[in-house]
Scaffold this motif. Structure first.
Motif, PDB file in Angstrom:
ATOM      1  N   GLU A 115       8.273  -3.255  -0.884  1.00  0.00           N
ATOM      2  CA  GLU A 115       7.918  -3.490  -2.289  1.00  0.00           C
ATOM      3  C   GLU A 115       7.678  -2.171  -3.029  1.00  0.00           C
ATOM      4  O   GLU A 115       7.395  -2.173  -4.223  1.00  0.00           O
ATOM      5  CB  GLU A 115       6.635  -4.327  -2.369  1.00  0.00           C
ATOM      6  N   GLY A 116       7.740  -1.048  -2.290  1.00  0.00           N
ATOM      7  CA  GLY A 116       7.463   0.256  -2.910  1.00  0.00           C
ATOM      8  C   GLY A 116       5.980   0.604  -2.896  1.00  0.00           C
ATOM      9  O   GLY A 116       5.532   1.465  -3.646  1.00  0.00           O
ATOM     10  N   TRP A 117       5.205  -0.065  -2.033  1.00  0.00           N
ATOM     11  CA  TRP A 117       3.763   0.186  -1.953  1.00  0.00           C
ATOM     12  C   TRP A 117       3.461   1.100  -0.764  1.00  0.00           C
ATOM     13  O   TRP A 117       4.106   1.016   0.277  1.00  0.00           O
ATOM     14  CB  TRP A 117       2.999  -1.125  -1.790  1.00  0.00           C
ATOM     15  N   THR A 118       2.433   1.953  -0.906  1.00  0.00           N
ATOM     16  CA  THR A 118       2.071   2.919   0.133  1.00  0.00           C
ATOM     17  C   THR A 118       0.696   2.581   0.708  1.00  0.00           C
ATOM     18  O   THR A 118      -0.243   2.293  -0.046  1.00  0.00           O
ATOM     19  CB  THR A 118       2.009   4.343  -0.470  1.00  0.00           C
ATOM     20  N   LEU A 119       0.567   2.658   2.014  1.00  0.00           N
ATOM     21  CA  LEU A 119      -0.683   2.305   2.684  1.00  0.00           C
ATOM     22  C   LEU A 119      -1.844   3.173   2.204  1.00  0.00           C
ATOM     23  O   LEU A 119      -1.745   4.397   2.167  1.00  0.00           O
ATOM     24  CB  LEU A 119      -0.514   2.479   4.201  1.00  0.00           C
ATOM     25  N   ALA A 120      -2.950   2.522   1.853  1.00  0.00           N
ATOM     26  CA  ALA A 120      -4.154   3.254   1.433  1.00  0.00           C
ATOM     27  C   ALA A 120      -5.349   2.931   2.331  1.00  0.00           C
ATOM     28  O   ALA A 120      -6.311   3.690   2.365  1.00  0.00           O
ATOM     29  CB  ALA A 120      -4.485   2.924  -0.020  1.00  0.00           C
ATOM     30  N   GLY A 121      -5.306   1.814   3.056  1.00  0.00           N
ATOM     31  CA  GLY A 121      -6.420   1.459   3.934  1.00  0.00           C
ATOM     32  C   GLY A 121      -6.116   0.176   4.676  1.00  0.00           C
ATOM     33  O   GLY A 121      -5.271  -0.604   4.243  1.00  0.00           O
TER      34      GLY A 121
END
Ligand SMILES: [Zn+2]
Length: 229
Positions: A115-121
């Motif tokens: 989806e174009g999202w990057t892991l943050a936690g």
């Protein structure tokens, strides 16, 4: 410096072993701890909860010992002594649940990257498993409820396809010595956690909610382990 082998990195499914106590002591509150030569126990870390288990009859929780870097088994009252031979055992049901939730976390992250999202936690605790991600400029941004439900459906389809393909879960060390965990060719991430053998070990992987909170996407999910093969 005493050497401790870290068995959970090589085999999630090894849940008991007889070994020896290589160090023993007490924490600041007076609670007893021991370190064993062949350590089965995964301490809390990387969003993954700690194993539970026993050293002989002694009920223990593993903790990373700051001074030595060893995983030590803490158990309150007096435990075994240095040099003792002990039969150690992790709670196998809990081990498999944690490995399933943690591996499913990698899979949900892989779906979210699409989806174009990057892991943050991440949090892989039973009953509260979720991944938090930062949406990119170019990726999808699920601003309203309909967008979020459509994104959740795409994540569900991605996850279901990967489980149906039964992708292997492989851990190997790269040139810099980092442990890299791969889900087939779908996903790779540095990780020190416990994983299932392949994605068909996962059961009931369910995306329960996609939310947008303070600019971050939160994907909540559940998963369990199929009965061991
Ligand atoms: Zn992992």
């Amino acid at each position: 410096m005493v050497h401790q082998s870290v068995l959970y990195l090589d085999d999630t499914y090894l849940t008991e072993i007889t070994t020896s106590v290589i160090a023993a002591g007490r924490d600041d509150a007076g609670g007893a701890w021991v370190a064993v030569r062949d350590n089965l126990f995964h301490p809390q870390g990387g969003g993954q909860p700690a194993d539970r288990g026993w050293a002989g009859e002694w009920e223990v929780v593993p903790v990373r010992h700051a001074a030595t870097g060893l995983v030590v088994l803490a158990g309150g009252e007096a435990g075994p002594s240095e040099g003792d031979v002990v039969h150690t055992r992790v709670d196998a049901g809990l081990r498999l649940l944690h490995a399933a939730l943690h591996t499913a976390g990698h899979l949900v992250e892989a779906a979210s990257r699409a989806e174009g999202w990057t892991l943050a936690g991440s949090n892989h605790f039973p009953g509260q498993a979720r991944i938090e991600l930062t949406p990119s400029e170019t990726g999808t941004r699920p601003a309203d409820a309909e967008d979020r439900e459509k994104a959740a459906d795409r994540l569900r389809a991605f996850v279901a396809a990967a489980v149906a393909d039964d992708l292997p879960v492989i851990a190997e060390h790269d040139a810099e010595g980092r442990r890299i965990v791969r889900l087939g060719d779908l996903h790779a991430a540095p990780c020190g956690g416990t994983h299932v053998r392949s994605l068909a070990d996962l059961a009931q992987v369910t995306i329960t909610a996609v939310k947008l909170k303070r600019g971050r996407v939160r994907v909540s999910y559940t998963a369990s382990h199929r009965p061991p093969r």
